[in-house]
Design an enzyme around this catalytic site. Structure first.
Site, PDB file in Angstrom:
ATOM      1  N   LYS A 252       0.864  -1.183   0.000  1.00 32.25           N
ATOM      2  CA  LYS A 252       0.000   0.000   0.000  1.00 32.25           C
ATOM      3  C   LYS A 252       0.899   1.231   0.000  1.00 32.25           C
ATOM      4  O   LYS A 252       2.076   1.134   0.355  1.00 32.25           O
ATOM      5  CB  LYS A 252      -0.904  -0.014   1.225  1.00 32.25           C
ATOM      6  CG  LYS A 252      -1.883  -1.178   1.200  1.00 32.25           C
ATOM      7  CD  LYS A 252      -2.934  -1.048   2.282  1.00 32.25           C
ATOM      8  CE  LYS A 252      -3.824  -2.287   2.281  1.00 32.25           C
ATOM      9  NZ  LYS A 252      -4.496  -2.457   3.558  1.00 32.25           N
TER      10      LYS A 252
ATOM     11  N   HIS B 184       2.158   6.767   2.726  1.00 33.08           N
ATOM     12  CA  HIS B 184       1.496   8.066   2.563  1.00 33.08           C
ATOM     13  C   HIS B 184       2.011   9.115   3.545  1.00 33.08           C
ATOM     14  O   HIS B 184       2.922   8.847   4.350  1.00 33.08           O
ATOM     15  CB  HIS B 184      -0.022   7.910   2.634  1.00 33.08           C
ATOM     16  CG  HIS B 184      -0.507   7.252   3.890  1.00 33.08           C
ATOM     17  ND1 HIS B 184      -0.372   7.842   5.125  1.00 33.08           N
ATOM     18  CD2 HIS B 184      -1.117   6.066   4.094  1.00 33.08           C
ATOM     19  CE1 HIS B 184      -0.896   7.047   6.040  1.00 33.08           C
ATOM     20  NE2 HIS B 184      -1.342   5.952   5.433  1.00 33.08           N
TER      21      HIS B 184
ATOM     22  N   HIS C  53       2.523   8.264   7.140  1.00 31.00           N
ATOM     23  CA  HIS C  53       3.731   7.501   7.451  1.00 31.00           C
ATOM     24  C   HIS C  53       4.964   8.409   7.439  1.00 31.00           C
ATOM     25  O   HIS C  53       5.873   8.236   8.230  1.00 31.00           O
ATOM     26  CB  HIS C  53       3.915   6.349   6.455  1.00 31.00           C
ATOM     27  CG  HIS C  53       2.796   5.359   6.486  1.00 31.00           C
ATOM     28  ND1 HIS C  53       2.031   5.071   5.376  1.00 31.00           N
ATOM     29  CD2 HIS C  53       2.281   4.617   7.493  1.00 31.00           C
ATOM     30  CE1 HIS C  53       1.109   4.168   5.703  1.00 31.00           C
ATOM     31  NE2 HIS C  53       1.239   3.886   6.983  1.00 31.00           N
TER      32      HIS C  53
HETATM   33  N1  ARG Z   1       0.487   0.168   9.771  1.00 30.53           N
HETATM   34  C1  ARG Z   1      -0.450   1.048  10.420  1.00 30.53           C
HETATM   35  C2  ARG Z   1      -1.085   1.995   9.404  1.00 30.53           C
HETATM   36  O1  ARG Z   1      -0.487   2.288   8.406  1.00 30.53           O
HETATM   37  C3  ARG Z   1       0.171   1.872  11.493  1.00 30.53           C
HETATM   38  C4  ARG Z   1       0.678   1.082  12.664  1.00 30.53           C
HETATM   39  C5  ARG Z   1       0.691   1.867  13.905  1.00 30.53           C
HETATM   40  N2  ARG Z   1       1.215   1.136  15.023  1.00 30.53           N
HETATM   41  C6  ARG Z   1       0.552   0.243  15.743  1.00 30.53           C
HETATM   42  N3  ARG Z   1       1.182  -0.384  16.689  1.00 30.53           N
HETATM   43  N4  ARG Z   1      -0.721   0.031  15.546  1.00 30.53           N
HETATM   44  O2  ARG Z   1      -2.171   2.472   9.621  1.00 30.53           O
END
Ligand code: ARG
Length: 628
Positions: A172, A175, A178
């Site tokens: 994905k 973005h 991130h």
């Molecule tokens: N991968 C997730 C996203 O892009 C964010 C992760 C955040 N960290 C966690 N421990 N939930 O939305």
């Protein structure tokens, strides 16, 4: 890799001058030997605490900048003493004796104003910067390299923190959310390191789930080994988009979803060939992320991810939760925790088909991290869109009695942030971080080429352009309070005027270049071997010099206090104040053509300013440039 200031291995006891000054009392949370501002505040607080009969700590906290860059003040009513303010002022003035720290004291409204001995402040500050950058107080790396440590402290010694940040989802887009998490998280990791903590930088990848089934099916139809090697992130995304399009409708779509579920089930059940394929996607994606992280001057100690939540631990925790009285079954069979009493809605932990969710994995992952690291603190740097998710997940851990999530004593912290609006390439197309960074670099490269003479001197013009571009993006991101949204503004971000990243780099470069040109003219200031006792600091008079000194003296306190509110903008503001002070000094504090003693001590002031600006930029994960 450009490192933030970190504390020296051996505690630094302070420069010789510090030991010649009147002795100061000890106070927890202060370190006058490495923080000149602490020294002055203690020198003011000590006698006043005796006069007022108020604990030293309280008085120390009341000593604040007094307005001019040579004054501290103490507002008396805040102590809520029975005696009248006038009388307290009279007593304090009566008891005061001038000393090497403070010259005189006066009244200002309900406050006492302390006029500091500027020569002491100047000499102490510059000598401390010098010793902690090049001398005895510097940090020495494993490879023997000296690293600046001025601004760092040891308050976190012996404590461990996990900073989880960036955390993109494979296949994905990476973005803007991130990107913000990456920028802010990398800064926070540096900040804790500067405060003496043992820091684990962790990336929690979105690397598990049915989407990998889809991806694998897409790969069979649209995948190309060659494309994958070239640009895994982009290619996997393209494949994922295409297969999703096919899966959108009709019987064909239904079939694809079914196969994807089966593929993922195979992964869950440990089917070798599925896992091999999945691991290839994951590894290549990480390899490519790492290139981008490298450009951003960011690294991780551990790539964790949803896939690393062990099946066994999930099963164990679920077994406990199913029996626990904090959960209940929905009519449709899903397992949930009712968090409405805490205004956190209802949270589902298990779907009706028995599969765990994002939330469930986070809970188990946190337990795994606790078992592995026994952290004193763990920070999650995640966008504010996930506020509810994080609050639910912390609450459930608390209700489960996790030792690291106790009410009122939790070691978990969510650092959230607002959105970036309008982050797209200039042509307004898709948002791939690499493209954005490439564009910033190209733009900066064009700008730099315009100055042919300087451009010709650059060893690595492309690399330099990349760093300036990165600085622009990061400073734009960290200038405001985290929680605010901001608009990604290409023109503003690149400007060399106003409070931008390129402006900060430009100031650092200018400070470096003045050291070089003066060295060519025979005015050389040694680094390690500088004998500071020969420096005529009393000649650094005038408000321009004082303002710079004052700011340099406050730097250790800035680093310490930011770890309370976690706002990078405080450091950015410090950088701008310092560069503005330096800009105002250029025309007044001239080096060229001056009497040698004046010239040398001014050059020293500028070098200390350069070193502290460099440290502040490095703390923000920015590599300060020497030429551009
Ligand atoms: N991968 C997730 C996203 O892009 C964010 C992760 C955040 N960290 C966690 N421990 N939930 O939305």
């Amino acid at each position: 890799m450009s490192h933030p200031p970190i504390p020296p291995q051996k505690p630094f006891e302070g420069v010789p001058l510090f030991h010649q000054l009147p002795k100061l009392p000890e106070l927890e949370g202060t370190d006058p030997a490495t923080s000149p501002q602490d020294a002055f505040r203690l020198a003011i607080a000590d006698p006043l605490s005796k006069t007022l009969n108020v604990p030293l700590k309280d008085v120390f906290l009341a000593v604040a900048p007094g307005g001019r860059d040579s004054d501290f003040k103490v507002v008396l009513p805040r102590f809520r003493l029975p005696t009248k303010v006038d009388e307290l002022q009279a007593q304090a003035i009566e008891a005061f004796t001038p000393n090497a720290y403070v010259e005189r004291i006066s009244k200002q409204g309900p406050a006492l104003l302390y006029h500091v001995n500027m020569n002491t402040l100047t000499a102490l500050t510059l000598a401390t910067v010098q010793a902690m950058t090049y001398g005895e107080g510097a940090h020495i790396d494993a490879d023997g390299q000296k690293r600046p440590s001025y601004g760092s402290n040891t308050s976190g010694r012996g404590k461990r923190i996990i900073v989880e940040f960036s955390s993109p989802n494979i296949a994905k887009p990476f973005h803007a959310g991130h990107l913000r998490s990456t920028i802010i998280g990398a800064f926070l990791a540096n900040l804790y390191e500067a405060n003496g903590w043992d820091v684990v930088r962790m990336n929690y990848l979105g690397d598990w789930g049915k989407q990998f089934g889809l991806l694998a099916l897409g790969w069979r139809r649209f995948g190309s080994e060659e494309e994958l090697k070239k640009d895994a992130v982009q290619h996997l995304y393209n494949v994922y988009v295409e297969i999703n399009r096919l899966a959108e409708d009709g019987a064909e779509g239904e079939k694809i979803h079914e196969e994807a579920r089966a593929f993922f089930k195979g992964m869950e059940d440990g089917k070798e060939e599925n896992l091999v394929e999945w691991a290839k996607f994951r590894d290549l994606s990480i390899q490519q992320y790492e290139k981008t992280y490298d450009r951003l001057n960011v690294h991780f100690d551990e790539y964790s991810g949803e896939s690393k939540v062990s099946k066994e631990n999930l099963e164990k925790t679920m077994a406990v939760l199913r029996k626990s009285d904090i959960t209940s079954r929905e009519q449709n069979g899903a397992l949930l925790v009712d968090l409405t009493p805490y205004k956190l809605e209802k949270a589902v932990l298990e779907r009706k088909d028995g599969t765990p969710l994002y939330l469930t994995r986070d809970i188990v992952e946190a337990q795994q991290r606790w078992d592995k690291y026994h952290f004193d603190k763990m920070i999650y740097v995640v966008a504010s869109q996930q506020d509810l998710h994080l609050a639910q997940f912390f609450k459930i851990l608390e209700l489960m009695g996790a030792p690291f999530a106790e009410k009122g004593n939790s070691r978990l912290l969510h650092i959230n942030f607002g959105m970036v609006q309008g982050m797209s390439t200039r042509k307004g197309t898709a948002v791939f971080l690499d493209r954005i960074l490439d564009e910033t670099k190209e733009h900066m490269h064009e700008v730099m080429k315009k100055n042919e003479a300087k451009y010709a001197q650059l060893e690595d013009p492309e690399g330099t352009a990349d760093i300036v571009g990165m600085t622009a993006v990061k400073i734009q991101d960290m200038s405001g309070k985290r929680i605010n949204n901001y608009h990604f503004d290409w023109n503003r971000m690149f400007s060399f005027e106003g409070d931008t990243g390129p402006y900060l780099q430009y100031n650092h470069v200018r400070l470096c270049s003045m050291q070089r040109t003066n060295a060519q003219d025979g005015l050389v200031l040694p680094t390690e071997d500088l004998d500071v006792s020969t420096m005529r600091t009393e000649r650094l008079t005038g408000k321009e010099a004082h303002e710079i000194v004052w700011l340099l003296a406050t730097w250790p306190d800035v680093v310490r206090t930011v770890s309370r509110d976690h706002q990078a903008s405080t450091i950015v503001t410090f950088c701008f104040k310092l560069t503005h002070a330096i800009s105002s000094a250029w025309e007044k504090l001239i080096v060229k053509g001056q009497d040698r003693d004046d010239a040398l001590v001014r050059l020293w002031l500028y070098r200390c300013a350069k070193d502290v600006l460099g440290s502040a930029l490095r703390l923000l994960t920015i590599t300060p440039l020497e030429r551009m």
